[in-house]
Design a protein around this motif. Sequence first.
Motif, mmCIF file in Angstrom:
data_model
loop_
_atom_site.group_PDB
_atom_site.id
_atom_site.type_symbol
_atom_site.label_atom_id
_atom_site.label_comp_id
_atom_site.label_asym_id
_atom_site.label_seq_id
_atom_site.Cartn_x
_atom_site.Cartn_y
_atom_site.Cartn_z
ATOM 1 N N GLU A 46 0.671 -1.126 -0.021
ATOM 2 C CA GLU A 46 0.245 -0.161 -0.066
ATOM 3 C C GLU A 46 0.517 1.398 -0.026
ATOM 4 O O GLU A 46 2.186 1.575 0.488
ATOM 5 N N ASP A 62 -4.658 8.510 3.683
ATOM 6 C CA ASP A 62 -4.854 9.334 4.479
ATOM 7 C C ASP A 62 -4.510 8.565 6.724
ATOM 8 O O ASP A 62 -4.368 8.450 7.280
ATOM 9 N N SER A 63 -3.694 7.449 6.542
ATOM 10 C CA SER A 63 -3.508 6.850 7.663
ATOM 11 C C SER A 63 -2.564 6.852 7.914
ATOM 12 O O SER A 63 -2.224 6.532 9.354
ATOM 13 N N GLU A 89 -0.524 -1.000 13.336
ATOM 14 C CA GLU A 89 -0.657 -1.589 12.974
ATOM 15 C C GLU A 89 -0.243 -0.847 11.411
ATOM 16 O O GLU A 89 -0.542 -1.368 11.016
ATOM 17 N N ASP A 90 1.184 -0.161 12.300
ATOM 18 C CA ASP A 90 2.152 0.518 10.613
ATOM 19 C C ASP A 90 3.111 -0.646 10.624
ATOM 20 O O ASP A 90 3.755 -0.501 9.697
#
Length: 125
Positions: A46, A62-63, A89-90
């Motif tokens: 991503e 955006d994340s 989550e990174d």
Amino acid sequence: QVQLVESGGGLVQAGGSLRLSCAASGRTFASYAMGWFRQAAGKEREFVGVVSQSGDRTHYADSVKGRFTISRDNAKNTVYLQMNSLKPEDTAVFYCAADRDYRGTYAYAWNYDYWGQGTQVTVSS
């Protein structure tokens, strides 16, 4: 031909920071837009962000917006990804990539001409 080598990954606690570097070979580094992508285990690669050839324009997913910052030093043939307020989550392998043109398709992996080998970032909770 451009060769890219990422460094700076590692293990960090949630809320911490890391700075990734991507060193490029060759004398044409300044002619490439540089993107950062990531791929978590079992997930697709991503888009994270991109910086234009001169460094005056950036775009982010955006994340990561507000937490990550991309910069570049064309004199050192290096692009950086400063990551703050890291979250579990990174966690992913982070890749830098070079694109001959800074186009509206910068969020797509197929847009890029050269890729580094990746560096692992693990964020513990």
